[in-house]
Design an enzyme around this catalytic site. Sequence first.
Site, PDB file in Angstrom:
ATOM      1  CE  LYS A  19      -4.455  -1.288   1.918  1.00 24.66           C
ATOM      2  NZ  LYS A  19      -5.345  -0.951   3.039  1.00 24.66           N
TER       3      LYS A  19
ATOM      4  CE  LYS B  90     -10.229 -10.408  -1.046  1.00 26.95           C
ATOM      5  NZ  LYS B  90      -9.812 -10.764   0.350  1.00 26.95           N
TER       6      LYS B  90
ATOM      7  CE  LYS C 167     -12.175  -1.388  -0.426  1.00 28.44           C
ATOM      8  NZ  LYS C 167     -12.989  -1.596   1.473  1.00 28.44           N
TER       9      LYS C 167
END
Length: 342
Positions: A122, A205, A208
């Site tokens: 991240k 995966k 969103k």
Amino acid sequence: MTDAAGGAEFTPRVFSGIQPSGNLHLGNYLGALKRFVEAQNNGIESIYCMVDLHAITVWQDPADLRNATRELAAGFIAAGLEPQKSILFNQSQVAEHTQLAWIFNCVARMGWMQRMTQWKDKAGKNQQNASLGLFAYPSLMAADILVYHATHVPVGEDQKQHLELTRDIAIKFNHDYGVEFFPITEPVIEGAATRVMSLRDGEKKMSKSDTSDASRINMTDDADTIARKIRKAKTDPDALPSEAKGLDDRPEARNLVNIYAALSEQSVAAVLHELGGKQFSGFKPMLADLAVAKLAPISSEMARLMQDKAEIDRILQDGAARARAIATPILDRTYDIVGMVR
Ligand code: TRP
């Protein structure tokens, strides 16, 4: 229950957290909400927390965060979670999480945090510009779990390393202070069977944050949109196999079959026994019909619940009060162990 480190007894208690940071999709429903609802009748006390404090480790527009929190709560309830049976609340309303997180910041080592793959992914190459909260994220997560002495934590595979860190923090705390106070929590990792992958790439995966909306089915998609996304989902040219091992090197086919199995509450073997030999041109419309039939009632119930935000807020307030009743004595005892005069 006996913990791995010492033998202290801990009452079984389930805790899980989910971020309110965007629209709910099929992966959240099958991987979390539906699983949590199924667990609520097993007699084990279960605590489900919408982790708004984790969400702001990256920028969140305040109005969007408020909306996402209420929408996630509505999603839980629409999916069948009974707020009287399980505890549902948002993290920021139980201050004990952040209070224990501070103690854990003083237990966890810099090296442990620097090894976290989620931090590296991240923060990327721009670590100097990432928030301090993003770095400390796993310490707050450990506090979420341990402030309830939770023994079992259902999560996705991607959270496994964070749960190992939670165990390391509990072990080091217990060791440093010479106590058997925190349980050594067991991860309950969802199997590949319930992991929902992107409709565009069976190795990724469903998420969103994927830039392609066609990669996911949102809980708020209408019937036409769901049918179109499934029709366009990536597949291979072969027919469905009649046994699960025939899906081994076919990630997209496996994903669609897994979704069908989960939505119809059958095993993959049972689905393939019935549908083996079918072409995707025949299977996809069946899957689309099933998805619409299962999701439409949930999304319309979510929309109905969202009409009455005060009622959602009341449910969350009640959940927070019940969560606090468990967390407060555990934090008090932690403070005593650490040497805080109170
Ligand atoms: N990090 C988890 C995720 O992104 C969310 C989370 C926060 C969580 N605190 C938790 C999950 C405690 C389980 C237990 O999915």
